[in-house]
Design a protein around this motif. Structure first.
Motif, PDB file in Angstrom:
ATOM      1  N   PHE A 371     118.362  57.119 160.185  1.00  0.00           N
ATOM      2  CA  PHE A 371     119.513  56.858 159.318  1.00  0.00           C
ATOM      3  C   PHE A 371     119.137  56.996 157.844  1.00  0.00           C
ATOM      4  CE2 PHE A 371     121.167  54.446 163.069  1.00  0.00           C
ATOM      5  CZ  PHE A 371     122.364  55.135 163.190  1.00  0.00           C
ATOM      6  N   TYR A 372     118.027  56.385 157.458  1.00  0.00           N
ATOM      7  CA  TYR A 372     117.640  56.449 156.051  1.00  0.00           C
ATOM      8  C   TYR A 372     117.170  57.855 155.659  1.00  0.00           C
ATOM      9  CZ  TYR A 372     118.173  51.450 155.289  1.00  0.00           C
ATOM     10  OH  TYR A 372     118.701  50.194 155.139  1.00  0.00           O
ATOM     11  N   ALA A 373     116.660  58.616 156.632  1.00  0.00           N
ATOM     12  CA  ALA A 373     116.301  60.005 156.338  1.00  0.00           C
ATOM     13  C   ALA A 373     117.537  60.799 155.942  1.00  0.00           C
ATOM     14  CB  ALA A 373     115.627  60.648 157.553  1.00  0.00           C
ATOM     15  N   ALA A 374     118.645  60.570 156.672  1.00  0.00           N
ATOM     16  CA  ALA A 374     119.879  61.276 156.342  1.00  0.00           C
ATOM     17  C   ALA A 374     120.388  60.880 154.956  1.00  0.00           C
ATOM     18  CB  ALA A 374     120.945  60.983 157.400  1.00  0.00           C
ATOM     19  N   ILE A 375     120.365  59.579 154.659  1.00  0.00           N
ATOM     20  CA  ILE A 375     120.805  59.118 153.343  1.00  0.00           C
ATOM     21  C   ILE A 375     119.868  59.634 152.254  1.00  0.00           C
ATOM     22  CG2 ILE A 375     121.092  57.069 151.890  1.00  0.00           C
ATOM     23  CD1 ILE A 375     123.390  57.534 153.807  1.00  0.00           C
ATOM     24  N   ASN A 376     118.572  59.615 152.524  1.00  0.00           N
ATOM     25  CA  ASN A 376     117.605  60.093 151.539  1.00  0.00           C
ATOM     26  C   ASN A 376     117.797  61.579 151.252  1.00  0.00           C
ATOM     27  OD1 ASN A 376     115.197  59.098 150.005  1.00  0.00           O
ATOM     28  ND2 ASN A 376     114.208  60.787 151.049  1.00  0.00           N
ATOM     29  N   PHE A 377     118.064  62.344 152.305  1.00  0.00           N
ATOM     30  CA  PHE A 377     118.311  63.772 152.123  1.00  0.00           C
ATOM     31  C   PHE A 377     119.554  63.999 151.274  1.00  0.00           C
ATOM     32  CE2 PHE A 377     120.490  67.661 153.616  1.00  0.00           C
ATOM     33  CZ  PHE A 377     119.580  68.598 153.160  1.00  0.00           C
ATOM     34  N   ILE A 378     120.595  63.222 151.547  1.00  0.00           N
ATOM     35  CA  ILE A 378     121.824  63.345 150.755  1.00  0.00           C
ATOM     36  C   ILE A 378     121.555  62.991 149.294  1.00  0.00           C
ATOM     37  CG2 ILE A 378     124.120  62.368 150.407  1.00  0.00           C
ATOM     38  CD1 ILE A 378     124.232  62.041 153.489  1.00  0.00           C
ATOM     39  N   ASN A 379     120.757  61.942 149.066  1.00  0.00           N
ATOM     40  CA  ASN A 379     120.422  61.571 147.693  1.00  0.00           C
ATOM     41  C   ASN A 379     119.698  62.695 146.969  1.00  0.00           C
ATOM     42  OD1 ASN A 379     121.571  59.053 147.921  1.00  0.00           O
ATOM     43  ND2 ASN A 379     119.672  58.011 148.409  1.00  0.00           N
ATOM     44  N   LYS A 380     118.907  63.449 147.717  1.00  0.00           N
ATOM     45  CA  LYS A 380     118.177  64.549 147.097  1.00  0.00           C
ATOM     46  C   LYS A 380     119.096  65.680 146.653  1.00  0.00           C
ATOM     47  CE  LYS A 380     113.745  63.723 149.355  1.00  0.00           C
ATOM     48  NZ  LYS A 380     112.752  64.218 150.335  1.00  0.00           N
ATOM     49  N   LEU A 381     120.320  65.688 147.189  1.00  0.00           N
ATOM     50  CA  LEU A 381     121.286  66.665 146.699  1.00  0.00           C
ATOM     51  C   LEU A 381     121.481  66.516 145.192  1.00  0.00           C
ATOM     52  CD1 LEU A 381     124.073  66.523 149.442  1.00  0.00           C
ATOM     53  CD2 LEU A 381     122.493  68.405 149.018  1.00  0.00           C
ATOM     54  N   ALA A 382     121.290  65.284 144.706  1.00  0.00           N
ATOM     55  CA  ALA A 382     121.464  65.040 143.277  1.00  0.00           C
ATOM     56  C   ALA A 382     120.465  65.833 142.462  1.00  0.00           C
ATOM     57  CB  ALA A 382     121.320  63.547 142.976  1.00  0.00           C
TER      58      ALA A 382
END
Length: 480
Positions: A371-382
């Motif tokens: 779950f946190y990998a998915a959120i972390n990946f999304i954060n990296k979109l920034a």
């Protein structure tokens, strides 16, 4: 670790490679964007692998320890390309891509397991927010203090020359980042070692043999949760917009407002420091009156409202000409922005921890890392969306490479503000719309955790009755 990467890519990488080294803005953005494709593989791989790893240091810490040394080296190299590389457009683009891939790999290896530890520390509905608030506060402090210190100590004006446009200053910032990640990473890794959750307290299915297929199945299973899909959708819209804000801030502060390095360091650091304190102080009060999804809605509404006053007023000529007042208005703008953004970051990560409990009840396996990998990946979109969009925008609006404050046509400065609005406001509005579809009440989380405790006790009783110790069979809802 993650904060140092955020500071580097949102504040300095684009400015350094375009305005100082002369690399085309679109090429710079493209090289940073390419590194995101590797994140699409490495983030879920590290997350799901760390969920299932069995070691004497727990599931998370082997990854964290392995990332510290490589990340420090990568930060220095990113800001210290040799002269032979700088002379070639292809060579400079390749250097940026190579070290961006290295940085991202090391950050992934540390940040995802470290973030997943939060769900191990407590299952209390409100305490999770407090723990994640402390973590987020420290992260944001590093994210703003590191560049602020750099701006004050390394990039100040010298003999009338703005230090932000002097190439020799950037390797020093790389060395500073290196030292910070080595120190902070070591302290964090050793300091949380005792928090590693014992393997005996986890479902037996947690440590079933792993294969590429099982890891892929784990990844897709995380997306089967409807609440998490909505949360991920909102995060994507928001973080794309945030990446554009964070990257373009340096340009608008430098060119639109004409702030020097010292003023930028104050605007960057002081509102963030105050916002950290306000978020931590207000979590208890907010928790008494609003559930987590309501707090998320309030924070997002605040971000949208805050986006609609300072820059539109600038374009309409409604702001006073007094420089002190302009500076104060920017401080106020950043304070409100950082408070709302940090509050929603804390609450989002706390909701993810609650969702991981719901997921364990449904599937018999804990997948915080996934779950946190998915959120972390999304954060990296920034860190990708910001430089990509800004690089293209710089070329489209005609911002000349190497231009110093006061030399840019006012028409181009107006276009810079329009480019900021076009990139940011749609993402904020979409995120606000999706956030109102997310609901997860405290009572639901409490019921899920009670069911998990009952299951764990039942498995322990069965194991004791059969003399199996910690090798209890998986529950009927286990991974099958």
């Amino acid at each position: 670790m993650y904060a140092a990467k955020e500071a580097a890519y949102t504040m300095f990488v684009l400015l350094f490679y375009t305005q100082v080294l002369g690399l085309d803005g679109s090429i710079t953005g493209a090289m940073i964007a390419l590194s995101l494709f590797w994140d699409a593989i490495s983030d879920p791989l590290v997350g799901t692998w760390s969920d299932r790893l069995r070691s004497r240091f727990g599931r998370r810490h082997p990854f964290m320890f392995a990332s510290i040394l490589p990340l420090g080296i990568a930060f220095y190299a990113l800001f210290a390309p040799p002269a032979s590389v700088v002379e070639s457009t292809a060579g400079l683009a390749g250097w940026l891509l190579f070290w961006s891939l290295w940085v991202r790999t090391a950050v992934t290896t540390f940040a995802i397991p470290h973030l997943a530890l939060a769900a191990d520390l407590t299952d209390d509905y409100h305490q999770r927010s407090k723990i994640l608030g402390g973590r987020m506060g420290v992260m944001f402090l590093f994210a703003v203090l590191l560049p602020a210190i750099g701006l004050l100590a390394l990039f100040g004006e010298n003999d009338g020359v703005d230090g932000r446009f002097v190439a020799a200053n950037y390797p020093l910032y790389g060395a500073l980042s290196c030292a910070v990640v080595w120190l902070a990473g070591s302290i964090s890794s050793f300091g949380t070692l005792k928090a590693a959750r014992p393997a005996a307290s986890l479902p037996a299915a947690q440590f079933s043999p792993s294969s590429p297929l099982s890891l892929l199945r784990d990844l897709f299973r995380t997306m089967s949760n409807k609440r998490f899909r909505l949360l991920a959708t909102y995060e994507i819209a928001l973080m794309v917009a945030y990446g554009i804000v964070a990257t373009m801030n340096m340009l608008v502060w430098t060119y639109t407002w004409g702030f020097d390095a010292q003023s930028v360091s104050i605007i960057l650091s002081v509102p963030s420091l105050v916002a950290v304190a306000l978020v931590l102080l207000s979590l208890n009060l907010l928790g008494r009156h609003f559930d987590k999804t309501q707090q998320l809605q309030l924070a997002m509404a605040g971000l949208v409202v805050n986006a609609l006053w300072l820059y539109p007023a600038k374009l309409l000529g409604w702001l006073p000409s007094d420089g002190t007042v302009i500076f104060a208005l920017n401080l106020l703008f950043m304070l409100f922005f950082m408070y709302c953004f940090m509050l929603r970051s804390v609450v989002t990560q706390s909701i993810v921890a609650d969702i991981s409990d719901e997921h364990e009840l449904a599937h018999g396996i804990r997948q915080e890392g996934g779950f946190y990998a998915a959120i972390n990946f999304i954060n990296k979109l920034a860190t990708v969306a910001g430089p990509v969009y800004t690089g293209i925008a710089m070329d489209v609006i005609g911002l000349p490479a190497g231009a110093t404050p006061g030399e840019v046509d006012p028409v181009v400065l107006d276009r810079l503000i329009y480019a900021l609005g076009v990139g940011v406001i749609p993402g904020f509005v979409i995120a606000l719309f999706v956030v109102f579809k997310i609901r997860m009440r405290e009572e639901e989380v409490t019921e899920v955790q009670a069911a998990l405790r009952a299951r764990q006790q039942g498995n322990a009783d069965v194991a004791a009755a059969h003399g199996l110790g910690h090798n209890a069979p998986p529950s009927p809802a286990g991974d099958s």
